[in-house]
Motif scaffolding. Sequence first.
Motif, short mmCIF file in Angstrom:
data_model
loop_
_atom_site.label_atom_id
_atom_site.label_comp_id
_atom_site.label_asym_id
_atom_site.label_seq_id
_atom_site.Cartn_x
_atom_site.Cartn_y
_atom_site.Cartn_z
N UNK A 1 9.34 -15.51 -2.41
CA UNK A 1 8.61 -14.30 -2.71
C UNK A 1 9.61 -13.31 -3.30
N UNK A 2 9.18 -12.57 -4.30
CA UNK A 2 10.03 -11.45 -4.70
C UNK A 2 9.20 -10.23 -5.03
N UNK A 3 9.87 -9.10 -4.94
CA UNK A 3 9.20 -7.81 -5.18
C UNK A 3 9.47 -7.39 -6.62
N UNK A 4 8.42 -6.96 -7.28
CA UNK A 4 8.57 -6.54 -8.67
C UNK A 4 7.96 -5.15 -8.87
N UNK A 5 8.39 -4.49 -9.92
CA UNK A 5 7.82 -3.20 -10.30
C UNK A 5 6.46 -3.47 -10.93
N UNK A 6 5.42 -2.80 -10.45
CA UNK A 6 4.07 -3.04 -10.99
C UNK A 6 3.44 -1.72 -11.40
N UNK B 1 7.61 8.22 -9.32
CA UNK B 1 7.10 7.34 -8.28
C UNK B 1 6.56 6.08 -8.93
N UNK B 2 6.67 5.00 -8.20
CA UNK B 2 6.13 3.75 -8.74
C UNK B 2 5.56 2.91 -7.61
N UNK B 3 4.88 1.84 -8.01
CA UNK B 3 4.30 0.91 -7.04
C UNK B 3 4.99 -0.44 -7.18
N UNK B 4 5.09 -1.12 -6.06
CA UNK B 4 5.79 -2.40 -6.00
C UNK B 4 4.80 -3.46 -5.50
N UNK B 5 4.92 -4.67 -6.05
CA UNK B 5 4.04 -5.76 -5.60
C UNK B 5 4.84 -7.02 -5.34
N UNK B 6 4.20 -7.95 -4.62
CA UNK B 6 4.85 -9.24 -4.33
C UNK B 6 4.34 -10.31 -5.28
N UNK B 7 5.25 -11.15 -5.76
CA UNK B 7 4.83 -12.36 -6.48
C UNK B 7 5.57 -13.53 -5.86
N UNK B 8 4.95 -14.72 -5.99
CA UNK B 8 5.58 -15.91 -5.43
C UNK B 8 6.04 -16.83 -6.55
N UNK B 9 7.26 -17.35 -6.38
CA UNK B 9 7.77 -18.38 -7.29
C UNK B 9 8.09 -19.56 -6.40
N UNK C 1 0.83 -1.22 0.00
CA UNK C 1 0.00 0.00 0.00
C UNK C 1 0.86 1.27 0.00
N UNK C 2 1.84 1.29 -0.89
CA UNK C 2 2.82 2.38 -0.88
C UNK C 2 3.07 2.91 -2.28
N UNK C 3 3.37 4.18 -2.36
CA UNK C 3 3.97 4.73 -3.57
C UNK C 3 5.40 5.04 -3.19
N UNK C 4 6.33 4.52 -3.98
CA UNK C 4 7.75 4.74 -3.69
C UNK C 4 8.25 5.82 -4.64
N UNK C 5 8.85 6.83 -4.07
CA UNK C 5 9.29 7.96 -4.90
C UNK C 5 10.81 8.05 -4.87
N UNK C 6 11.40 8.31 -6.02
CA UNK C 6 12.84 8.55 -6.09
C UNK C 6 13.04 9.97 -6.61
N UNK C 7 13.84 10.73 -5.89
CA UNK C 7 14.08 12.13 -6.27
C UNK C 7 15.55 12.32 -6.61
#
Length: 246
Positions: free
Chosen positions: A185-190, A173-181, A84-90
Amino acid sequence: MARRKKVYEGKAKILFEGPEPGTLIQYFKDDATEGDERPEGRGVLNNRLSEFFMTGLNTVGVPTHFIRRMNMREQLVRMAEMLPLEVMVRNHAASGISDRLGIPEGTALPRPIVEYYFKDDNLGCPLVAEEHIVAFGWANQQDLDDIVALVLRVNDFLSGVMMGVGVRLADFRLEVGRVWEGDFMRLIVADEITPDNCTLWDTRGQDADGNLREPGPLADMPTELARRLGVLPSNVTHLTKSTLIN
Ligand code: ATP
Protein backbone atom coordinates in the motif's frame (compact mmCIF):
# COMPACT_ATOMS: atom_id res chain seq x y z
CA MET A 1 -21.25 7.17 -26.84
CA ALA A 2 -22.26 5.28 -23.71
CA ARG A 3 -23.24 7.46 -20.80
CA ARG A 4 -20.59 7.53 -18.11
CA LYS A 5 -21.41 6.54 -14.62
CA LYS A 6 -21.28 9.35 -12.10
CA VAL A 7 -19.58 8.16 -8.92
CA TYR A 8 -19.77 11.33 -6.82
CA GLU A 9 -20.61 14.99 -7.14
CA GLY A 10 -19.01 17.44 -4.74
CA LYS A 11 -18.93 21.22 -4.61
CA ALA A 12 -15.99 21.67 -6.93
CA LYS A 13 -15.77 18.45 -8.93
CA ILE A 14 -17.69 15.50 -10.32
CA LEU A 15 -16.14 12.04 -10.36
CA PHE A 16 -17.00 9.59 -13.15
CA GLU A 17 -15.93 5.99 -13.60
CA GLY A 18 -12.72 5.88 -15.62
CA PRO A 19 -12.06 3.88 -18.78
CA GLU A 20 -10.08 1.20 -16.90
CA PRO A 21 -10.56 -0.37 -13.49
CA GLY A 22 -8.84 1.65 -10.79
CA THR A 23 -9.24 4.95 -12.65
CA LEU A 24 -11.60 7.89 -12.33
CA ILE A 25 -12.36 10.94 -14.41
CA GLN A 26 -12.40 14.20 -12.46
CA TYR A 27 -14.56 16.94 -13.95
CA PHE A 28 -13.76 20.45 -12.64
CA LYS A 29 -16.87 22.59 -12.21
CA ASP A 30 -17.09 26.38 -12.01
CA ASP A 31 -19.45 26.11 -9.07
CA ALA A 32 -18.86 28.08 -5.94
CA THR A 33 -17.70 26.96 -2.57
CA GLU A 34 -20.43 28.42 -0.38
CA GLY A 35 -20.50 32.23 -0.50
CA ASP A 36 -17.67 32.41 -3.04
CA GLU A 37 -18.54 33.63 -6.54
CA ARG A 38 -16.45 31.61 -8.95
CA PRO A 39 -16.19 33.16 -12.38
CA GLU A 40 -16.84 31.24 -15.54
CA GLY A 41 -13.73 29.29 -16.44
CA ARG A 42 -12.52 28.70 -12.91
CA GLY A 43 -12.91 24.94 -13.37
CA VAL A 44 -10.93 25.07 -16.61
CA LEU A 45 -8.08 26.91 -14.90
CA ASN A 46 -8.12 24.62 -11.90
CA ASN A 47 -7.96 21.58 -14.17
CA ARG A 48 -4.88 23.08 -15.86
CA LEU A 49 -3.21 24.18 -12.64
CA SER A 50 -3.75 20.87 -10.89
CA GLU A 51 -2.31 19.14 -13.95
CA PHE A 52 0.70 21.49 -13.84
CA PHE A 53 1.48 20.90 -10.15
CA MET A 54 0.77 17.17 -10.12
CA THR A 55 2.82 16.55 -13.27
CA GLY A 56 5.70 18.38 -11.64
CA LEU A 57 5.36 16.34 -8.47
CA ASN A 58 5.23 13.06 -10.43
CA THR A 59 8.38 14.13 -12.26
CA VAL A 60 10.34 14.70 -9.05
CA GLY A 61 9.16 11.37 -7.64
CA VAL A 62 6.32 12.50 -5.37
CA PRO A 63 3.46 10.11 -6.11
CA THR A 64 0.12 11.64 -7.10
CA HIS A 65 -3.13 10.35 -8.54
CA PHE A 66 -2.72 12.33 -11.78
CA ILE A 67 -2.47 10.29 -15.00
CA ARG A 68 -3.33 12.76 -17.78
CA ARG A 69 -5.54 15.67 -18.69
CA MET A 70 -8.30 14.62 -21.06
CA ASN A 71 -9.81 17.95 -22.11
CA MET A 72 -10.58 21.44 -20.80
CA ARG A 73 -12.40 20.30 -17.69
CA GLU A 74 -11.45 16.67 -17.17
CA GLN A 75 -8.47 14.68 -16.06
CA LEU A 76 -7.87 10.97 -15.66
CA VAL A 77 -6.69 9.97 -12.19
CA ARG A 78 -5.92 6.85 -10.22
CA MET A 79 -8.75 5.89 -7.94
CA ALA A 80 -7.62 6.02 -4.32
CA GLU A 81 -9.14 5.11 -1.00
CA MET A 82 -9.32 8.58 0.48
CA LEU A 83 -8.38 9.26 4.09
CA PRO A 84 -11.12 11.37 5.74
CA LEU A 85 -8.62 14.17 6.32
CA GLU A 86 -7.47 17.45 4.91
CA VAL A 87 -3.77 17.86 5.56
CA MET A 88 -2.61 21.43 5.87
CA VAL A 89 0.94 22.76 5.70
CA ARG A 90 1.60 26.25 7.02
CA ASN A 91 4.70 28.29 6.24
CA HIS A 92 3.41 31.72 7.24
CA ALA A 93 0.62 32.58 9.65
CA ALA A 94 -2.67 33.29 7.88
CA SER A 95 -6.29 33.37 8.97
CA GLY A 96 -6.85 30.01 10.76
CA ILE A 97 -3.72 29.92 12.89
CA SER A 98 -3.60 33.71 13.38
CA ASP A 99 -7.14 33.72 14.81
CA ARG A 100 -6.60 30.62 16.90
CA LEU A 101 -3.20 31.41 18.40
CA GLY A 102 -3.02 35.19 18.06
CA ILE A 103 -0.01 35.12 15.72
CA PRO A 104 -0.03 38.22 13.49
CA GLU A 105 -0.96 37.42 9.91
CA GLY A 106 2.13 37.15 7.70
CA THR A 107 4.52 35.98 10.43
CA ALA A 108 7.02 33.42 9.13
CA LEU A 109 6.58 30.25 11.19
CA PRO A 110 9.72 28.72 12.74
CA ARG A 111 9.26 25.66 10.52
CA PRO A 112 6.50 24.26 8.33
CA ILE A 113 3.64 23.15 10.54
CA VAL A 114 1.44 20.20 9.51
CA GLU A 115 -2.16 20.18 10.71
CA TYR A 116 -5.01 17.73 10.16
CA TYR A 117 -8.68 18.52 9.68
CA PHE A 118 -11.42 15.89 9.83
CA LYS A 119 -13.18 16.02 6.45
CA ASP A 120 -16.80 16.38 7.45
CA ASP A 121 -18.69 19.39 6.11
CA ASN A 122 -21.49 19.00 8.65
CA LEU A 123 -18.95 19.51 11.42
CA GLY A 124 -17.16 22.31 9.56
CA CYS A 125 -14.01 20.18 9.06
CA PRO A 126 -12.62 20.55 12.61
CA LEU A 127 -8.92 20.57 13.47
CA VAL A 128 -7.94 17.19 14.95
CA ALA A 129 -4.85 15.82 16.66
CA GLU A 130 -2.84 12.75 15.66
CA GLU A 131 -4.36 11.12 18.77
CA HIS A 132 -7.85 11.38 17.27
CA ILE A 133 -6.71 10.06 13.91
CA VAL A 134 -5.02 6.98 15.36
CA ALA A 135 -7.66 6.33 18.06
CA PHE A 136 -10.52 6.48 15.55
CA GLY A 137 -8.64 4.38 12.99
CA TRP A 138 -8.60 7.00 10.21
CA ALA A 139 -4.87 6.29 9.78
CA ASN A 140 -2.14 4.63 11.82
CA GLN A 141 1.09 6.09 13.16
CA GLN A 142 3.13 4.80 10.20
CA ASP A 143 0.65 6.44 7.79
CA LEU A 144 1.03 9.72 9.67
CA ASP A 145 4.82 9.56 9.44
CA ASP A 146 4.50 8.87 5.71
CA ILE A 147 1.99 11.71 5.29
CA VAL A 148 4.30 14.21 6.96
CA ALA A 149 7.21 13.14 4.72
CA LEU A 150 4.95 13.34 1.65
CA VAL A 151 3.42 16.75 2.33
CA LEU A 152 6.77 18.31 3.27
CA ARG A 153 8.11 17.25 -0.13
CA VAL A 154 5.02 18.74 -1.75
CA ASN A 155 5.61 21.91 0.27
CA ASP A 156 9.24 22.23 -0.87
CA PHE A 157 8.25 21.70 -4.48
CA LEU A 158 5.28 24.07 -4.49
CA SER A 159 7.11 26.76 -2.48
CA GLY A 160 10.02 26.68 -4.92
CA VAL A 161 7.86 26.78 -8.03
CA MET A 162 5.78 29.64 -6.64
CA MET A 163 8.81 31.57 -5.41
CA GLY A 164 10.15 31.49 -8.97
CA VAL A 165 7.15 33.52 -10.12
CA GLY A 166 7.01 35.94 -7.20
CA VAL A 167 4.37 34.15 -5.20
CA ARG A 168 4.67 33.20 -1.53
CA LEU A 169 2.97 30.00 -0.49
CA ALA A 170 1.70 30.92 2.98
CA ASP A 171 -0.21 27.66 3.37
CA PHE A 172 -2.00 24.93 1.44
CA ARG A 173 -4.13 21.90 2.12
CA LEU A 174 -4.43 18.67 0.26
CA GLU A 175 -6.01 15.24 0.47
CA VAL A 176 -4.18 11.94 0.57
CA GLY A 177 -5.40 8.52 -0.59
CA ARG A 178 -4.23 4.91 -0.47
CA VAL A 179 -3.43 2.83 -3.53
CA TRP A 180 -2.28 -0.77 -3.66
CA GLU A 181 0.54 -2.15 -5.78
CA GLY A 182 0.34 -5.91 -5.31
CA ASP A 183 0.49 -6.41 -1.57
CA PHE A 184 2.02 -3.02 -0.99
CA MET A 185 0.00 0.00 0.00
CA ARG A 186 1.23 3.50 -0.55
CA LEU A 187 -0.09 6.96 0.11
CA ILE A 188 -0.40 9.38 -2.77
CA VAL A 189 -1.42 12.99 -3.25
CA ALA A 190 -4.99 13.03 -4.57
CA ASP A 191 -7.93 15.42 -5.09
CA GLU A 192 -6.50 18.69 -6.47
CA ILE A 193 -3.74 21.24 -6.05
CA THR A 194 -5.21 24.58 -7.03
CA PRO A 195 -5.29 28.15 -5.69
CA ASP A 196 -8.63 27.26 -4.08
CA ASN A 197 -6.68 25.25 -1.52
CA CYS A 198 -3.78 27.66 -1.00
CA THR A 199 -3.12 31.02 0.60
CA LEU A 200 -0.90 32.87 -1.87
CA TRP A 201 0.75 36.27 -1.53
CA ASP A 202 2.27 38.41 -4.21
CA THR A 203 5.91 39.30 -3.53
CA ARG A 204 6.07 41.50 -6.64
CA GLY A 205 3.29 43.83 -5.58
CA GLN A 206 4.16 47.54 -5.80
CA ASP A 207 2.75 50.64 -4.20
CA ALA A 208 1.77 53.77 -6.17
CA ASP A 209 5.43 54.94 -6.19
CA GLY A 210 6.63 51.64 -7.66
CA ASN A 211 8.21 50.44 -4.38
CA LEU A 212 7.87 46.81 -3.45
CA ARG A 213 5.21 46.49 -0.77
CA GLU A 214 4.69 43.83 1.85
CA PRO A 215 3.34 40.64 0.34
CA GLY A 216 -0.41 41.01 -0.03
CA PRO A 217 -3.03 38.76 -1.58
CA LEU A 218 -2.36 37.83 -5.19
CA ALA A 219 -4.91 39.70 -7.27
CA ASP A 220 -7.13 38.10 -9.89
CA MET A 221 -6.58 34.56 -8.80
CA PRO A 222 -6.23 32.01 -10.30
CA THR A 223 -5.71 33.77 -13.64
CA GLU A 224 -2.62 35.66 -12.47
CA LEU A 225 -0.99 32.53 -11.07
CA ALA A 226 -1.73 30.60 -14.27
CA ARG A 227 -0.32 33.45 -16.35
CA ARG A 228 2.89 33.68 -14.30
CA LEU A 229 3.40 29.93 -14.45
CA GLY A 230 2.95 29.94 -18.20
CA VAL A 231 -0.17 27.83 -17.97
CA LEU A 232 -1.99 30.69 -19.75
CA PRO A 233 -0.33 32.53 -22.63
CA SER A 234 1.33 35.72 -21.31
CA ASN A 235 -0.78 38.00 -23.51
CA VAL A 236 -3.99 36.76 -21.93
CA THR A 237 -5.17 39.15 -19.25
CA HIS A 238 -8.75 37.98 -18.86
CA LEU A 239 -10.52 34.72 -19.28
CA THR A 240 -12.70 34.70 -22.33
CA LYS A 241 -14.42 31.85 -24.12
CA SER A 242 -11.63 31.72 -26.74
CA THR A 243 -8.80 31.51 -24.17
CA LEU A 244 -10.61 28.64 -22.52
CA ILE A 245 -10.64 26.47 -25.60
CA ASN A 246 -8.08 23.72 -25.20
P1 ATP B 1 -14.72 20.07 -0.52
O1 ATP B 1 -15.29 21.00 -1.56
O2 ATP B 1 -14.92 20.53 0.88
O3 ATP B 1 -13.29 19.65 -0.79
P2 ATP B 1 -16.14 17.96 -1.76
O4 ATP B 1 -16.17 16.53 -1.37
O5 ATP B 1 -17.44 18.58 -2.16
O6 ATP B 1 -15.54 18.72 -0.56
P3 ATP B 1 -15.01 18.04 -4.42
O7 ATP B 1 -13.68 18.51 -4.81
O8 ATP B 1 -16.19 18.63 -5.09
O9 ATP B 1 -15.01 18.20 -2.86
O10 ATP B 1 -15.14 16.47 -4.61
C1 ATP B 1 -14.10 15.67 -4.98
C2 ATP B 1 -14.16 14.37 -4.19
O11 ATP B 1 -13.33 13.42 -4.82
C3 ATP B 1 -13.69 14.52 -2.76
O12 ATP B 1 -14.57 13.84 -1.91
C4 ATP B 1 -12.33 13.82 -2.77
O13 ATP B 1 -12.03 13.23 -1.52
C5 ATP B 1 -12.53 12.77 -3.85
N1 ATP B 1 -11.30 12.35 -4.54
C6 ATP B 1 -10.32 13.16 -4.99
N2 ATP B 1 -9.36 12.43 -5.61
C7 ATP B 1 -9.73 11.14 -5.56
C8 ATP B 1 -9.16 9.90 -6.02
N3 ATP B 1 -7.99 9.87 -6.65
N4 ATP B 1 -9.83 8.74 -5.75
C9 ATP B 1 -11.01 8.77 -5.10
N5 ATP B 1 -11.62 9.90 -4.65
C10 ATP B 1 -10.99 11.08 -4.88
